[in-house]
Design an enzyme around this catalytic site. Sequence first.
Site, PDB file in Angstrom:
ATOM      1  N   CYS A   2      32.780  66.925  68.359  1.00  0.00           N
ATOM      2  CA  CYS A   2      32.013  66.247  67.256  1.00  0.00           C
ATOM      3  C   CYS A   2      31.015  65.650  67.818  1.00  0.00           C
ATOM      4  CB  CYS A   2      32.843  65.371  66.470  1.00  0.00           C
ATOM      5  SG  CYS A   2      34.365  66.106  65.921  1.00  0.00           S
ATOM      6  N   ARG A  27      28.129  70.189  70.175  1.00  0.00           N
ATOM      7  CA  ARG A  27      29.314  69.289  70.115  1.00  0.00           C
ATOM      8  C   ARG A  27      30.378  70.028  69.037  1.00  0.00           C
ATOM      9  NH1 ARG A  27      29.296  65.361  73.697  1.00  0.00           N
ATOM     10  NH2 ARG A  27      31.120  64.570  72.653  1.00  0.00           N
ATOM     11  N   TRP A  75      33.799  69.282  64.921  1.00  0.00           N
ATOM     12  CA  TRP A  75      34.618  70.380  65.342  1.00  0.00           C
ATOM     13  C   TRP A  75      36.145  69.858  64.992  1.00  0.00           C
ATOM     14  CZ3 TRP A  75      38.367  70.902  69.006  1.00  0.00           C
ATOM     15  CH2 TRP A  75      38.770  72.259  69.353  1.00  0.00           C
ATOM     16  N   ASN A 101      34.221  60.448  66.614  1.00  0.00           N
ATOM     17  CA  ASN A 101      34.343  61.384  67.763  1.00  0.00           C
ATOM     18  C   ASN A 101      35.535  61.108  68.658  1.00  0.00           C
ATOM     19  OD1 ASN A 101      32.844  62.669  70.647  1.00  0.00           O
ATOM     20  ND2 ASN A 101      34.280  63.608  69.593  1.00  0.00           N
ATOM     21  N   GLY A 102      36.486  62.154  68.521  1.00  0.00           N
ATOM     22  CA  GLY A 102      37.566  61.698  69.253  1.00  0.00           C
ATOM     23  C   GLY A 102      38.890  62.114  68.532  1.00  0.00           C
ATOM     24  N   GLU A 483      34.439  85.413  85.162  1.00  0.00           N
ATOM     25  CA  GLU A 483      33.529  84.808  84.395  1.00  0.00           C
ATOM     26  C   GLU A 483      32.761  85.730  83.498  1.00  0.00           C
ATOM     27  OE1 GLU A 483      32.876  81.838  83.742  1.00  0.00           O
ATOM     28  OE2 GLU A 483      30.744  82.039  83.130  1.00  0.00           O
ATOM     29  N   LYS A 487      32.501  85.402  79.208  1.00  0.00           N
ATOM     30  CA  LYS A 487      30.973  85.177  78.767  1.00  0.00           C
ATOM     31  C   LYS A 487      31.177  86.333  77.586  1.00  0.00           C
ATOM     32  CE  LYS A 487      29.979  82.491  79.770  1.00  0.00           C
ATOM     33  NZ  LYS A 487      30.103  81.506  80.397  1.00  0.00           N
ATOM     34  N   GLU A 490      33.804  85.187  74.578  1.00  0.00           N
ATOM     35  CA  GLU A 490      33.128  84.004  73.958  1.00  0.00           C
ATOM     36  C   GLU A 490      32.260  84.083  72.855  1.00  0.00           C
ATOM     37  OE1 GLU A 490      31.566  81.508  77.490  1.00  0.00           O
ATOM     38  OE2 GLU A 490      32.346  80.399  75.818  1.00  0.00           O
ATOM     39  N   HIS A 506      49.729  97.622  87.958  1.00  0.00           N
ATOM     40  CA  HIS A 506      50.992  96.922  87.994  1.00  0.00           C
ATOM     41  C   HIS A 506      51.314  96.691  86.403  1.00  0.00           C
ATOM     42  CE1 HIS A 506      51.575  96.900  92.223  1.00  0.00           C
ATOM     43  NE2 HIS A 506      50.342  96.525  92.339  1.00  0.00           N
ATOM     44  N   LYS A 605      30.582  72.652  72.875  1.00  0.00           N
ATOM     45  CA  LYS A 605      30.057  72.240  74.058  1.00  0.00           C
ATOM     46  C   LYS A 605      30.763  71.705  75.108  1.00  0.00           C
ATOM     47  CE  LYS A 605      26.809  73.523  77.278  1.00  0.00           C
ATOM     48  NZ  LYS A 605      27.261  74.672  77.826  1.00  0.00           N
TER      49      LYS A 605
HETATM   50  C1  F6R Z   1      32.221  78.827  78.864  1.00  0.00           C
HETATM   51  C2  F6R Z   1      32.173  77.313  78.823  1.00  0.00           C
HETATM   52  C3  F6R Z   1      33.440  76.447  79.084  1.00  0.00           C
HETATM   53  C4  F6R Z   1      33.470  75.158  79.872  1.00  0.00           C
HETATM   54  C5  F6R Z   1      34.657  74.596  79.893  1.00  0.00           C
HETATM   55  C6  F6R Z   1      34.549  73.360  80.674  1.00  0.00           C
HETATM   56  O1  F6R Z   1      31.162  79.300  78.692  1.00  0.00           O
HETATM   57  O2  F6R Z   1      31.150  76.565  78.744  1.00  0.00           O
HETATM   58  O3  F6R Z   1      34.505  77.487  79.525  1.00  0.00           O
HETATM   59  O4  F6R Z   1      33.055  76.005  81.189  1.00  0.00           O
HETATM   60  O5  F6R Z   1      34.879  73.908  78.671  1.00  0.00           O
HETATM   61  O6  F6R Z   1      33.440  72.519  80.577  1.00  0.00           O
HETATM   62  P1  F6R Z   1      32.797  71.377  81.505  1.00  0.00           P
HETATM   63  O7  F6R Z   1      32.110  72.166  82.490  1.00  0.00           O
HETATM   64  O8  F6R Z   1      31.729  70.492  80.334  1.00  0.00           O
HETATM   65  O9  F6R Z   1      33.778  70.613  81.805  1.00  0.00           O
END
Ligand code: F6R
Length: 610
Positions: A2, A27, A75, A101-102, A483, A487, A490, A506, A605
């Site tokens: 949020c 956010r 969010w 937010n929280g 990774e 990517k 998501e 396996h 984010k």
């Molecule tokens: C994936 C992504 C998330 C962040 C994770 C940690 O694309 O962005 O998996 O890497 O939420 O976030 P930070 O780096 O902000 O602690």
Amino acid sequence: MCGIVGYIGDEQAAPILLNGLTKLEYRGYDSAGVAVYDGAEIRMEKVSGRLARLKELTDGGLTLPGTIGIGHTRWATHGSPSDTNAHPHFNSDRSIIVVHNGIIENYSALKQDLIRRGYEFVSETDTEVLAHLLDRYYRKYKSPLEALTRVMQKVEGSYALGILFKDFPGQIFSARKDSPLIVGQSPEGNFIASDVPAILQYTRDVFYMNNEEIAVLSRNEIKFYNVDEELLEKTAVRIDWDINAAEKGGYEHFFLKEVYEQPKAIRDTISPRIHENEIVIEELGMTDEEICRVGKIMIVACGSAYHTGVMAKYIFEGLARVPVEVDLASEYRYRDPIFDRNTLVIIVSQSGETADSLAALRESGANGQKVLGIVNVVGSSIAREADNVMYTWAGPEISVATTKAYSAQLAAFYLLALKFGLARGAMSRDSYQALLDDLKRLPEQMEAILKDRQQIQRFANRYLAADHIFFIGRGIDYAISLEGSLKLKEISYIHSEAYAAGELKHGTISLIEEGTLVVAISTQESLYPKTVSNIEEVKTRGAFVMALTSEDNRDIEKVSDFTVYIPKTNRYFAGSLAILPLQLFAYYVSLGRGLDVDKPRNLAKSVTVE
Ligand code: F6R
């Protein structure tokens, strides 16, 4: 998660609040709302869905008069993303209004108590408890500040708050605990926000709020208090970011822009730390003797940042011969880890606000561990609470799925591993020098890969309807698979899994059928024949194979159906090149499926909840 904003000044507040929320949509973006006070009435508008709906509804804010206001982009945690659950939330007689937010962890007990006292709730949110609780204490103590401190003492959990009291038309009240909050100051007015980009257009003078601090903003003044209502002295920090860094700059999506910013992110992260062919990381705060005494490195992070840790394990162990453990922050904090004074804990985080990573940092610190933060957002909680912080200079990352911050984190690990390797005598000066030369060449090699994105786009377009995609690799290539797979899933919503190539047989190989796409990564020379055998195993079972390998491994075409080549570099740095085609692949699949690349569903984010 949020985002919250608040403004008090000379201008009409609502357009400024909406503008700020636009910068905070990363956010959370399942509903949004604003409340504006014109001295007579507090007017509120809130809707489920994207911020664009709220903008439409209020004609960009113009329909809401008043120069004081608060806003929120959500969010959802407690209660579905509906109009009613969207913030702000009023008390019953609409004289107090809150954005939050929280998470209020004890909201259920508080809610029951308030209901017994006759309070009526309209939403399913934890936040509405705050509005009624403020009402209760305000009636009792007649002071908004006293009411706020009482609420802060009563609630458990995390919060960044913006509050308006109808009885105090010239003030915004604000407080924080474990959720980010900044206060901005300018001659034209004052601001609160969850993050700097929300107010950067209006001011660069910012106060960072610490836990359990309160800010009371009026038109010409900002006062800070602790929970005992004692006045605090705080100094503003001048933000020197380039404002364009937070804009799309001609790209269709932030994601693509940030993919293309990776060479710069790496350059900016490594260049200031290389002086006359020597890696100097002053902020590490460790002498060579102290580096030699490190018995183990413990890397703790979430998501993509965790994936950089998986990669760093191979690099540190290979180059510096120091044992590395990597853990997910959400697991580490509850698994009762064994602490030891010779362990260096490294917490990796783009946002510096991830709740689990922050808790892992605090858990380590409370047990006497030295903690190094690798963090992108300057002044964030992890940056401030770690013993030492090494910033990744990727600049503001807006797209929810990380790209350039991930790459900059890898670069930070390369620097650390080389520094540790030399200091610990695990490598000769000649090898150090050769690796440093390779490292400096990386940004240029990345630029070369990014020049040709059409072939990846064409290939991606064939897989828009795929149900499952597998990524396989060994060693560092396995770390990259993790990774690449994250990517893709998501932002494209296609199910995908990453497997250590040798592990597939396996169990998981039973999922391979005619036409299943398997992305096989093979950049590690010594493992190349092994990975080729694994490719043959999946091909035999009908897989369609996209291989990703170094440009001198042309014979891979004998077993692959489509091949992407990357320039040759040192095996330890190959991941930084291999990830680029995989990011582009995820981007074009998402684009082709018509999805919102920058704001994928269900995500945010900055994950400031557990
Ligand atoms: C994936 C992504 C998330 C962040 C994770 C940690 O694309 O962005 O998996 O890497 O939420 O976030 P930070 O780096 O902000 O602690």
